[in-house]
Write a protein that holds these residues in place. Structure first.
Motif, PDB file in Angstrom:
ATOM      1  N   SER A  80      77.035  25.442  48.631  1.00 36.51           N
ATOM      2  CA  SER A  80      76.318  26.062  49.439  1.00 36.51           C
ATOM      3  C   SER A  80      75.057  25.098  49.798  1.00 36.51           C
ATOM      4  CB  SER A  80      75.622  27.363  49.223  1.00 36.51           C
ATOM      5  OG  SER A  80      75.026  27.288  48.189  1.00 36.51           O
TER       6      SER A  80
ATOM      7  N   GLU B 219      83.515  22.246  63.979  1.00 33.60           N
ATOM      8  CA  GLU B 219      83.399  23.403  63.347  1.00 33.60           C
ATOM      9  C   GLU B 219      84.212  24.499  63.775  1.00 33.60           C
ATOM     10  OE1 GLU B 219      79.804  26.446  61.504  1.00 33.60           O
ATOM     11  OE2 GLU B 219      79.357  24.713  62.392  1.00 33.60           O
TER      12      GLU B 219
ATOM     13  N   PRO C 204      78.955  24.639  53.696  1.00 32.16           N
ATOM     14  CA  PRO C 204      79.015  23.583  54.698  1.00 32.16           C
ATOM     15  C   PRO C 204      80.556  23.809  55.117  1.00 32.16           C
ATOM     16  CG  PRO C 204      78.001  22.664  53.087  1.00 32.16           C
ATOM     17  CD  PRO C 204      78.364  24.004  52.624  1.00 32.16           C
TER      18      PRO C 204
ATOM     19  N   GLU D 132      79.688  18.224  66.383  1.00 35.96           N
ATOM     20  CA  GLU D 132      79.807  19.143  65.173  1.00 35.96           C
ATOM     21  C   GLU D 132      80.206  20.531  65.455  1.00 35.96           C
ATOM     22  OE1 GLU D 132      76.954  18.965  61.828  1.00 35.96           O
ATOM     23  OE2 GLU D 132      75.841  17.641  63.164  1.00 35.96           O
TER      24      GLU D 132
ATOM     25  N   ASN E  69      70.211  26.801  55.080  1.00 37.25           N
ATOM     26  CA  ASN E  69      69.861  26.430  56.529  1.00 37.25           C
ATOM     27  C   ASN E  69      68.326  26.595  56.956  1.00 37.25           C
ATOM     28  OD1 ASN E  69      69.427  28.964  57.008  1.00 37.25           O
ATOM     29  ND2 ASN E  69      71.458  29.362  57.555  1.00 37.25           N
TER      30      ASN E  69
ATOM     31  N   LYS F  72      72.580  16.351  47.809  1.00 30.90           N
ATOM     32  CA  LYS F  72      72.329  17.604  48.186  1.00 30.90           C
ATOM     33  C   LYS F  72      71.137  18.238  48.722  1.00 30.90           C
ATOM     34  CE  LYS F  72      74.022  19.659  44.164  1.00 30.90           C
ATOM     35  NZ  LYS F  72      74.111  20.597  43.167  1.00 30.90           N
TER      36      LYS F  72
ATOM     37  N   PRO G 103      78.799  17.230  53.461  1.00 32.07           N
ATOM     38  CA  PRO G 103      78.449  17.367  52.164  1.00 32.07           C
ATOM     39  C   PRO G 103      79.069  16.373  51.216  1.00 32.07           C
ATOM     40  CG  PRO G 103      80.115  18.931  53.066  1.00 32.07           C
ATOM     41  CD  PRO G 103      79.954  17.946  54.041  1.00 32.07           C
TER      42      PRO G 103
ATOM     43  N   ASP H 262      83.188  21.942  53.505  1.00 29.36           N
ATOM     44  CA  ASP H 262      83.659  22.674  52.287  1.00 29.36           C
ATOM     45  C   ASP H 262      84.529  23.812  52.463  1.00 29.36           C
ATOM     46  OD1 ASP H 262      82.545  20.569  50.702  1.00 29.36           O
ATOM     47  OD2 ASP H 262      80.662  21.664  50.230  1.00 29.36           O
TER      48      ASP H 262
ATOM     49  N   LYS I  26      73.344  22.082  66.517  1.00 34.45           N
ATOM     50  CA  LYS I  26      73.854  20.972  65.548  1.00 34.45           C
ATOM     51  C   LYS I  26      74.636  19.825  66.549  1.00 34.45           C
ATOM     52  CE  LYS I  26      75.681  24.393  62.122  1.00 34.45           C
ATOM     53  NZ  LYS I  26      76.875  24.791  61.582  1.00 34.45           N
TER      54      LYS I  26
ATOM     55  N   TYR J  53      73.219  17.359  54.484  1.00 33.44           N
ATOM     56  CA  TYR J  53      74.036  17.632  53.523  1.00 33.44           C
ATOM     57  C   TYR J  53      75.077  18.727  54.083  1.00 33.44           C
ATOM     58  CZ  TYR J  53      76.427  19.050  49.299  1.00 33.44           C
ATOM     59  OH  TYR J  53      77.374  18.971  48.131  1.00 33.44           O
ATOM     60  N   ALA J  54      74.619  19.723  55.001  1.00 29.99           N
ATOM     61  CA  ALA J  54      75.505  20.606  55.584  1.00 29.99           C
ATOM     62  C   ALA J  54      76.690  20.022  56.502  1.00 29.99           C
ATOM     63  CB  ALA J  54      74.686  21.578  56.258  1.00 29.99           C
ATOM     64  N   SER J  55      75.956  18.978  57.058  1.00 33.03           N
ATOM     65  CA  SER J  55      76.923  18.351  58.118  1.00 33.03           C
ATOM     66  C   SER J  55      78.195  17.489  57.340  1.00 33.03           C
ATOM     67  CB  SER J  55      76.289  17.686  59.323  1.00 33.03           C
ATOM     68  OG  SER J  55      75.379  18.505  59.752  1.00 33.03           O
TER      69      SER J  55
END
Length: 555
Positions: free
Chosen positions: A479, A420, A490, A416, A482, A233, A242, A493, A412, A238-240
């Motif tokens: 969460s 997304e 993310p 991605e 950013n 985390k 997770p 998720d 990004k 991690y956001a890309s």
């Protein structure tokens, strides 16, 4: 590029063009039927299906954008490729038999047959918009950008050249696409591996090693953070990707929806018999295992060379003074020796053209068979359907050319960006398909909720951080902050959350309507359909064994 490079590239162009022309005339009938044009019914062998799947899938977003993610976050981005190998085995075992048994040729046809025309029409429009506005435009834009930066030819000339080449192939129908894809993949793999070989040699030479194995060892030693598959985390990436979501959550939705519920992909197998389709898909799974060697490792190698400020033009990674990971692969190709540069350039072009041709063929198929034939000209002849399909090929590409320069690929990176924004519709679509396959009580209204409600929920969760504080979700891993310090969910998720909500609500709606006596349209499904040939079972076990070994090594 030198004259030798252009000669090699032109040789690739000539081989593909001549072979495609020969295939078209060799298999041409007096009057081509719509199924023959759109599906190459009964004409594709297992190896043609497998290579065509890979050629349609691998394009600029892998060579350019995924390589850029390799530069930025390392081997972890390979999970898209390696999980796809497992997904292909699942699709071949459980999804393709349902399609073939029920004579499904397009995804909207499945929705119409399983649910109703309203759901099918909504999704046909959704798919067309997604394929043209997100997929086709991004492939064309990223491809033209990469080809232009390598060759020195103007961006617009590159875009027009790629578009025209792809349209010529697509006008020949799925047979020409399927068989020319074999050559495209050969260039893609050999040219891609040659580029990886040189990249690892550059790393090895810089640190005093001897060959590619030393280069790989130096990468693992000098950039250990780029060889982890699971991010914690506190990681910036991690956001890309997770954490465990890449193994247990949204990554499965991405792959199962893409490989199992996507006209662009499944179209290759829908015209074949079950044994041939399964063998082709399994072959594609093995090829998928190779892809990180071709598209991710070069990005990591460029990262190492960039950090060491050697072996590459460092300034090319920073146009306008800002580091751009998507420049990693073009930067690497720009330093290749004469000859190898031409081969790698051909590999990149092959990937782009094959993907463009496959995408516009799928756009043409959905519009012609699911909109034109059913809602515009119900009495259209086979000749009219084929001619309409060809017109749509040209129109779709013209639209993509017009809007692709305005594509909003953000910081990004291209890969991605595609994942997304495709993810806005993926959870609802997959929920609708999976329940439609295996639960006969699923109703049309439940599917309608997944179609519209799934998209709405995805949009809501995307923009929720601007409306409320989501920091409390960080404790549960849902969460992450950013760049602006705002906690957001993310996107992988987010897809998992939307999928679960869609399944629960679809179940509730279906149970309510079933209690009132409403009937749903079940498909013909029985357990015997899922029996596999021993050779397929052995091949599948080998794929999963390799995946277990890879994830164990790079955990």
């Amino acid at each position: 590029m030198k004259v030798t490079d252009y000669i090699i590239f032109l040789a690739y162009f000539a081989i593909v063009a001549i072979y495609g022309f020969w295939i078209y005339h060799r298999k041409k009938q007096k009057q081509m039927s719509s199924k023959d044009y759109f599906l190459a019914e009964g004409s594709l062998t297992w190896w043609a299906i497998g290579t065509s799947l890979i050629a349609s899938n691998i394009s600029a977003e892998q060579f350019v954008a995924m390589s850029g993610d390799g530069f930025k976050m390392g081997l972890a981005i390979s999970t898209y490729e390696w999980m796809a190998a497992a997904t292909l085995v699942i699709v071949a075992t459980f999804f393709i038999p349902v399609y073939l048994k029920n004579k499904i040729y397009t995804m909207p046809q499945f929705l119409s047959q399983r649910y109703n025309g309203t759901v099918a029409m909504i999704m046909a429009v959704f798919w067309l918009l997604l394929y043209v506005v997100v997929n086709l435009t991004s492939i064309l834009y990223l491809g033209a950008l990469a080809v232009s930066s390598i060759s020195g030819i103007g961006f617009w000339y590159c875009m027009m050249g790629l578009a025209i080449f792809a349209v010529i192939i697509a006008l020949g129908g799925m047979k020409v696409i399927g068989y020319t894809d074999v050559i495209q993949v050969a260039f893609l793999i050999f040219g891609g591996l040659a580029t990886t070989y040189l990249a690892l040699n550059l790393v090895s030479d810089h640190f005093g090693g001897h060959g590619v194995l030393d280069g790989l060892s130096f990468l693992r030693e000098k950039a250990p953070d780029h060889f982890h598959m699971i991010f914690k985390k506190d990681s910036a990436n991690y956001a890309s990707l997770p954490g465990m979501t890449v193994l247990l959550g949204g990554m499965w939705i991405v792959n199962l929806n893409y490989w199992g519920c996507n006209q662009y992909i499944t179209q290759r197998a829908l015209g074949a018999d079950l044994k041939t389709a399964r063998a082709g898909i399994l072959f594609a799974a093995f090829l998928k295992l190779l892809m990180p060697l071709i598209v991710v490792l070069p990005g990591i190698a460029v990262y190492m060379l960039y950090q060491e400020k050697t072996g590459i033009d460092v300034n090319s990674m920073m146009p306008g003074g800002e580091l751009r990971p998507d420049r990693a692969y073009p930067t690497l190709l720009s330093i290749l020796p004469t000859g190898l540069k031409g081969l790698s350039f051909a590999a990149l072009t092959a990937a782009i053209v094959a993907s463009l041709a496959g995408k516009i063929n799928s756009i043409s198929t959905i519009f012609t068979l699911d909109i034109f034939k059913k809602h515009i000209n119900l009495e259209a002849s086979e000749k009219k359907l084929v001619s309409t399909g060809r017109v749509v090929v040209i129109v779709a590409m013209a639209i993509a050319i017009g809007i692709s320069p305005f594509l909003g690929i953000d910081k990004k990176g291209g890969f991605e960006f595609i994942q997304e924004y495709t993810g806005f519709v993926s959870p609802g679509i997959f929920a609708m398909f999976i329940l439609g396959f295996f639960w006969k009580k699923t109703t049309s209204n439940a599917a309608l909720f997944a179609t519209v409600g799934g998209f709405g929920l995805s949009v809501l969760l995307k923009f929720l951080p601007g409306m409320m504080d989501l920091s409390f979700l960080h404790n549960f891993g849902f969460s992450v902050a950013n760049a602006d310090g705002i906690y957001e969910i993310p996107f992988l998720d987010r897809m998992g959350i939307v999928f679960v909500i869609c399944i629960v609500v679809m179940f509730a709606i279906s149970m309510f309507e079933n209690s009132k006596g409403d009937k749903s349209n079940g498909l013909e499904v029985d357990s015997s359909m899922f029996k596999v040939h021993p050779s397929f079972a052995v091949g599948s076990l080998i794929v999963f064994g390799i995946l277990v070994a890879l994830y164990s090594t790079f955990w």
